[in-house]
Design a protein around this motif. Structure first.
Motif, PDB file in Angstrom:
ATOM      1  N   ALA A  51       0.829  -1.212   0.000  1.00 55.47           N
ATOM      2  CA  ALA A  51       0.000   0.000   0.000  1.00 55.47           C
ATOM      3  C   ALA A  51       0.862   1.261   0.000  1.00 55.47           C
ATOM      4  CB  ALA A  51      -0.942   0.004   1.199  1.00 55.47           C
ATOM      5  N   GLY A  52       2.012   1.195   0.610  1.00 48.41           N
ATOM      6  CA  GLY A  52       2.917   2.336   0.647  1.00 48.41           C
ATOM      7  C   GLY A  52       3.428   2.742  -0.729  1.00 48.41           C
ATOM      8  N   ARG A  53       3.346   1.812  -1.673  1.00 43.74           N
ATOM      9  CA  ARG A  53       3.800   2.094  -3.038  1.00 43.74           C
ATOM     10  C   ARG A  53       2.680   2.582  -3.952  1.00 43.74           C
ATOM     11  NH1 ARG A  53       9.055   2.299  -3.783  1.00 43.74           N
ATOM     12  NH2 ARG A  53       8.860   1.366  -5.830  1.00 43.74           N
ATOM     13  N   ILE A  54       1.433   2.556  -3.425  1.00 43.96           N
ATOM     14  CA  ILE A  54       0.280   2.952  -4.247  1.00 43.96           C
ATOM     15  C   ILE A  54      -0.446   4.088  -3.527  1.00 43.96           C
ATOM     16  CG2 ILE A  54      -1.841   2.191  -5.364  1.00 43.96           C
ATOM     17  CD1 ILE A  54      -0.717  -0.667  -5.245  1.00 43.96           C
ATOM     18  N   PRO A  55      -0.240   5.326  -3.958  1.00 46.73           N
ATOM     19  CA  PRO A  55      -0.877   6.470  -3.295  1.00 46.73           C
ATOM     20  C   PRO A  55      -2.395   6.343  -3.241  1.00 46.73           C
ATOM     21  CG  PRO A  55       0.721   7.190  -4.932  1.00 46.73           C
ATOM     22  CD  PRO A  55       0.556   5.704  -5.101  1.00 46.73           C
ATOM     23  N   GLY A  56      -2.954   6.648  -2.075  1.00 45.50           N
ATOM     24  CA  GLY A  56      -4.401   6.648  -1.917  1.00 45.50           C
ATOM     25  C   GLY A  56      -5.003   5.296  -1.603  1.00 45.50           C
ATOM     26  N   ARG A  57      -4.194   4.256  -1.481  1.00 49.60           N
ATOM     27  CA  ARG A  57      -4.701   2.923  -1.176  1.00 49.60           C
ATOM     28  C   ARG A  57      -4.267   2.511   0.222  1.00 49.60           C
ATOM     29  NH1 ARG A  57      -8.682   1.540  -4.713  1.00 49.60           N
ATOM     30  NH2 ARG A  57      -7.997   1.916  -6.827  1.00 49.60           N
ATOM     31  N   THR A  58      -5.159   1.780   0.898  1.00 49.57           N
ATOM     32  CA  THR A  58      -4.837   1.286   2.230  1.00 49.57           C
ATOM     33  C   THR A  58      -4.467  -0.192   2.144  1.00 49.57           C
ATOM     34  OG1 THR A  58      -7.094   0.578   2.743  1.00 49.57           O
ATOM     35  CG2 THR A  58      -6.506   2.871   3.276  1.00 49.57           C
ATOM     36  N   ALA A  59      -3.797  -0.664   3.164  1.00 43.66           N
ATOM     37  CA  ALA A  59      -3.434  -2.077   3.231  1.00 43.66           C
ATOM     38  C   ALA A  59      -4.680  -2.947   3.206  1.00 43.66           C
ATOM     39  CB  ALA A  59      -2.614  -2.340   4.492  1.00 43.66           C
TER      40      ALA A  59
END
Length: 74
Positions: A51-59
């Motif tokens: 998720a840290g690599r995809i802005p706006g997405r949560t785990a």
């Protein structure tokens, strides 16, 4: 009597909201899907890292997406 009617409408609204929260299908772009697959192959089920690599997405979103799309329950 008005209280019980009011409670009933609140219960119905709560049920509707729960259904709405579960209904929306998580939509990911092709780039996001590719990145999730590549990251999963590298780091496994470390959803927060992915998720840290995809802005706006949560785990949680990514884990839910993965489990609904690529679950290996065979």
């Amino acid at each position: 009597m008005a209280d019980s009617e009011h409670s009933s409408s609140n219960d119905t609204n709560a049920d509707s909201q729960e259904e709405k929260n579960e209904e929306p299908k998580l939509e990911f772009s092709e780039d996001e899907e590719t990145l999730i697959i590549r990251m999963y192959n590298l780091v496994g089920e470390r959803w927060a890292l992915i998720a840290g690599r995809i802005p706006g997405r949560t785990a949680e979103e990514i884990e839910k997406y993965w489990n609904t799309r690529y679950s290996t329950s065979e």
